[in-house]
Scaffold this motif. Structure first.
Motif, PDB file in Angstrom:
ATOM      1  N   ALA A 198       1.232  -1.385   0.146  1.00  0.00           N
ATOM      2  CA  ALA A 198       0.187  -0.079   0.066  1.00  0.00           C
ATOM      3  C   ALA A 198       0.699   1.144   0.344  1.00  0.00           C
ATOM      4  O   ALA A 198       0.610   2.516  -0.618  1.00  0.00           O
ATOM      5  CB  ALA A 198      -1.640   0.068   1.282  1.00  0.00           C
ATOM      6  N   ILE A 199       1.710   1.218   0.937  1.00  0.00           N
ATOM      7  CA  ILE A 199       2.382   2.023   0.700  1.00  0.00           C
ATOM      8  C   ILE A 199       3.185   2.661  -0.465  1.00  0.00           C
ATOM      9  O   ILE A 199       3.441   3.809  -1.247  1.00  0.00           O
ATOM     10  CB  ILE A 199       4.224   2.651   1.246  1.00  0.00           C
ATOM     11  N   ALA A 200       3.820   1.755  -1.477  1.00  0.00           N
ATOM     12  CA  ALA A 200       4.212   2.096  -3.025  1.00  0.00           C
ATOM     13  C   ALA A 200       2.878   1.850  -3.690  1.00  0.00           C
ATOM     14  O   ALA A 200       3.027   2.677  -5.377  1.00  0.00           O
ATOM     15  CB  ALA A 200       5.069   0.727  -3.649  1.00  0.00           C
ATOM     16  N   ASP A 201       1.934   1.662  -3.825  1.00  0.00           N
ATOM     17  CA  ASP A 201       0.318   1.700  -4.860  1.00  0.00           C
ATOM     18  C   ASP A 201      -0.362   3.557  -4.541  1.00  0.00           C
ATOM     19  O   ASP A 201      -0.363   3.547  -5.551  1.00  0.00           O
ATOM     20  CB  ASP A 201      -0.168   0.778  -4.498  1.00  0.00           C
ATOM     21  N   ASP A 202      -0.162   3.804  -2.661  1.00  0.00           N
ATOM     22  CA  ASP A 202      -0.491   5.311  -2.424  1.00  0.00           C
ATOM     23  C   ASP A 202       0.533   6.459  -3.517  1.00  0.00           C
ATOM     24  O   ASP A 202       1.609   6.646  -2.705  1.00  0.00           O
ATOM     25  CB  ASP A 202      -0.698   5.599  -2.073  1.00  0.00           C
ATOM     26  N   PRO A 203       0.316   7.007  -4.485  1.00  0.00           N
ATOM     27  CA  PRO A 203       1.869   8.163  -5.037  1.00  0.00           C
ATOM     28  C   PRO A 203       1.889   9.159  -3.708  1.00  0.00           C
ATOM     29  O   PRO A 203       3.353   9.274  -3.601  1.00  0.00           O
ATOM     30  CB  PRO A 203       0.296   8.643  -6.498  1.00  0.00           C
ATOM     31  N   ALA A 204       0.851   9.011  -2.424  1.00  0.00           N
ATOM     32  CA  ALA A 204       1.482  10.702  -1.492  1.00  0.00           C
ATOM     33  C   ALA A 204       2.579   9.525  -1.215  1.00  0.00           C
ATOM     34  O   ALA A 204       3.865   9.801  -0.157  1.00  0.00           O
ATOM     35  CB  ALA A 204       0.602  11.020  -1.166  1.00  0.00           C
ATOM     36  N   SER A 205       1.781   8.448  -0.408  1.00  0.00           N
ATOM     37  CA  SER A 205       3.344   7.684   0.217  1.00  0.00           C
ATOM     38  C   SER A 205       3.953   7.421  -0.150  1.00  0.00           C
ATOM     39  O   SER A 205       5.154   7.371   0.469  1.00  0.00           O
ATOM     40  CB  SER A 205       2.063   6.469   1.016  1.00  0.00           C
ATOM     41  N   ALA A 206       4.232   6.740  -1.364  1.00  0.00           N
ATOM     42  CA  ALA A 206       5.404   6.611  -2.300  1.00  0.00           C
ATOM     43  C   ALA A 206       6.725   7.590  -2.328  1.00  0.00           C
ATOM     44  O   ALA A 206       7.602   7.746  -2.034  1.00  0.00           O
ATOM     45  CB  ALA A 206       5.565   6.166  -4.003  1.00  0.00           C
ATOM     46  N   ALA A 207       6.028   9.319  -2.665  1.00  0.00           N
ATOM     47  CA  ALA A 207       6.792   9.801  -2.515  1.00  0.00           C
ATOM     48  C   ALA A 207       7.403  10.112  -1.565  1.00  0.00           C
ATOM     49  O   ALA A 207       8.701  10.807  -1.204  1.00  0.00           O
ATOM     50  CB  ALA A 207       6.100  11.300  -2.793  1.00  0.00           C
ATOM     51  N   GLU A 208       6.614  10.278  -0.284  1.00  0.00           N
ATOM     52  CA  GLU A 208       6.994  10.347   0.884  1.00  0.00           C
ATOM     53  C   GLU A 208       8.528   9.089   1.676  1.00  0.00           C
ATOM     54  O   GLU A 208       9.249  10.047   1.755  1.00  0.00           O
ATOM     55  CB  GLU A 208       5.900  10.062   1.982  1.00  0.00           C
ATOM     56  N   ALA A 209       7.915   8.124   1.229  1.00  0.00           N
ATOM     57  CA  ALA A 209       8.555   7.081   1.547  1.00  0.00           C
ATOM     58  C   ALA A 209      10.066   6.918   0.421  1.00  0.00           C
ATOM     59  O   ALA A 209      11.182   7.300   1.216  1.00  0.00           O
ATOM     60  CB  ALA A 209       8.346   5.624   0.932  1.00  0.00           C
ATOM     61  N   SER A 210       9.987   7.585  -0.729  1.00  0.00           N
ATOM     62  CA  SER A 210      11.432   8.038  -1.847  1.00  0.00           C
ATOM     63  C   SER A 210      12.116   9.128  -0.771  1.00  0.00           C
ATOM     64  O   SER A 210      13.023   8.654  -0.907  1.00  0.00           O
ATOM     65  CB  SER A 210      11.048   8.502  -3.011  1.00  0.00           C
ATOM     66  N   GLY A 211      11.093   9.920  -0.609  1.00  0.00           N
ATOM     67  CA  GLY A 211      11.837  11.307   0.121  1.00  0.00           C
ATOM     68  C   GLY A 211      12.908  11.250   1.344  1.00  0.00           C
ATOM     69  O   GLY A 211      14.305  11.182   1.747  1.00  0.00           O
ATOM     70  N   ARG A 212      12.016  10.094   1.870  1.00  0.00           N
ATOM     71  CA  ARG A 212      12.607   9.926   3.577  1.00  0.00           C
ATOM     72  C   ARG A 212      13.721   9.039   3.347  1.00  0.00           C
ATOM     73  O   ARG A 212      14.649   8.761   3.867  1.00  0.00           O
ATOM     74  CB  ARG A 212      10.931   9.285   4.433  1.00  0.00           C
ATOM     75  N   PHE A 213      13.526   8.001   3.191  1.00  0.00           N
ATOM     76  CA  PHE A 213      14.935   6.728   2.867  1.00  0.00           C
ATOM     77  C   PHE A 213      15.385   7.046   1.228  1.00  0.00           C
ATOM     78  O   PHE A 213      16.515   6.349   0.906  1.00  0.00           O
ATOM     79  CB  PHE A 213      14.282   5.379   2.456  1.00  0.00           C
ATOM     80  N   THR A 214      15.826   8.022   0.573  1.00  0.00           N
ATOM     81  CA  THR A 214      16.772   8.373  -0.525  1.00  0.00           C
ATOM     82  C   THR A 214      16.442   7.301  -1.362  1.00  0.00           C
ATOM     83  O   THR A 214      17.049   6.604  -2.176  1.00  0.00           O
ATOM     84  CB  THR A 214      18.462   8.815   0.120  1.00  0.00           C
ATOM     85  N   ILE A 215      15.028   6.424  -2.153  1.00  0.00           N
ATOM     86  CA  ILE A 215      14.765   5.855  -3.001  1.00  0.00           C
ATOM     87  C   ILE A 215      14.716   6.774  -4.219  1.00  0.00           C
ATOM     88  O   ILE A 215      14.090   8.308  -3.415  1.00  0.00           O
ATOM     89  CB  ILE A 215      13.101   5.106  -2.883  1.00  0.00           C
ATOM     90  N   PRO A 216      15.974   6.101  -5.575  1.00  0.00           N
ATOM     91  CA  PRO A 216      15.095   7.281  -6.870  1.00  0.00           C
ATOM     92  C   PRO A 216      13.677   7.514  -6.762  1.00  0.00           C
ATOM     93  O   PRO A 216      13.182   6.365  -6.836  1.00  0.00           O
ATOM     94  CB  PRO A 216      16.106   6.384  -7.300  1.00  0.00           C
ATOM     95  N   PRO A 217      13.272   8.662  -7.350  1.00  0.00           N
ATOM     96  CA  PRO A 217      11.874   8.095  -7.640  1.00  0.00           C
ATOM     97  C   PRO A 217      11.674   7.270  -9.489  1.00  0.00           C
ATOM     98  O   PRO A 217      12.237   6.997  -9.702  1.00  0.00           O
ATOM     99  CB  PRO A 217      11.612   9.689  -8.400  1.00  0.00           C
ATOM    100  N   THR A 218      10.250   6.771  -8.898  1.00  0.00           N
ATOM    101  CA  THR A 218      10.200   5.862 -10.212  1.00  0.00           C
ATOM    102  C   THR A 218       9.692   6.407 -11.775  1.00  0.00           C
ATOM    103  O   THR A 218       9.543   8.216 -11.617  1.00  0.00           O
ATOM    104  CB  THR A 218       8.599   4.873 -10.295  1.00  0.00           C
ATOM    105  N   GLY A 219       9.658   6.268 -12.745  1.00  0.00           N
ATOM    106  CA  GLY A 219       9.711   6.757 -14.030  1.00  0.00           C
ATOM    107  C   GLY A 219      10.473   6.668 -15.364  1.00  0.00           C
ATOM    108  O   GLY A 219      11.704   6.432 -14.263  1.00  0.00           O
ATOM    109  N   GLY A 220      10.091   7.259 -15.968  1.00  0.00           N
ATOM    110  CA  GLY A 220      10.838   7.163 -17.207  1.00  0.00           C
ATOM    111  C   GLY A 220      11.735   5.907 -17.169  1.00  0.00           C
ATOM    112  O   GLY A 220      12.559   5.563 -17.787  1.00  0.00           O
TER     113      GLY A 220
END
Length: 73
Positions: free
Chosen positions: A51-73
């Motif tokens: 659910a963390i990855a499936d929800d765009p807002a949660s995914a963005a927060e986790a990416s920023g908090r844990f230095t995960i590169p953004p998805t896409g492209g």
């Protein structure tokens, strides 16, 4: 996630499973299941919280908090 709050708070560790954005979903799933089998073999238990990855807002927060590169492209 609130339904898993008690388990999450008691967890010895939380592991983030991040794969390349362009990887085929079946390959990602295969590798994730292999990871779960290794964890179980080592005597631990795990459960996915996609659910963390499936929800765009949660995914963005986790990416920023844990230095995960953004998805896409």
């Amino acid at each position: 996630m609130t339904g898993e709050a008690a388990k999450t708070k008691r967890a010895a560790a939380i592991a983030l499973f991040h794969r390349p954005a362009r990887e085929h979903p079946l390959e990602t799933g295969r590798l994730f299941l292999e990871f779960l089998l290794k964890v179980t073999t080592a005597g631990f238990s795990a459960w996915p919280m996609a659910a963390i990855a499936d929800d765009p807002a949660s995914a963005a927060e986790a990416s920023g908090r844990f230095t995960i590169p953004p998805t896409g492209g």
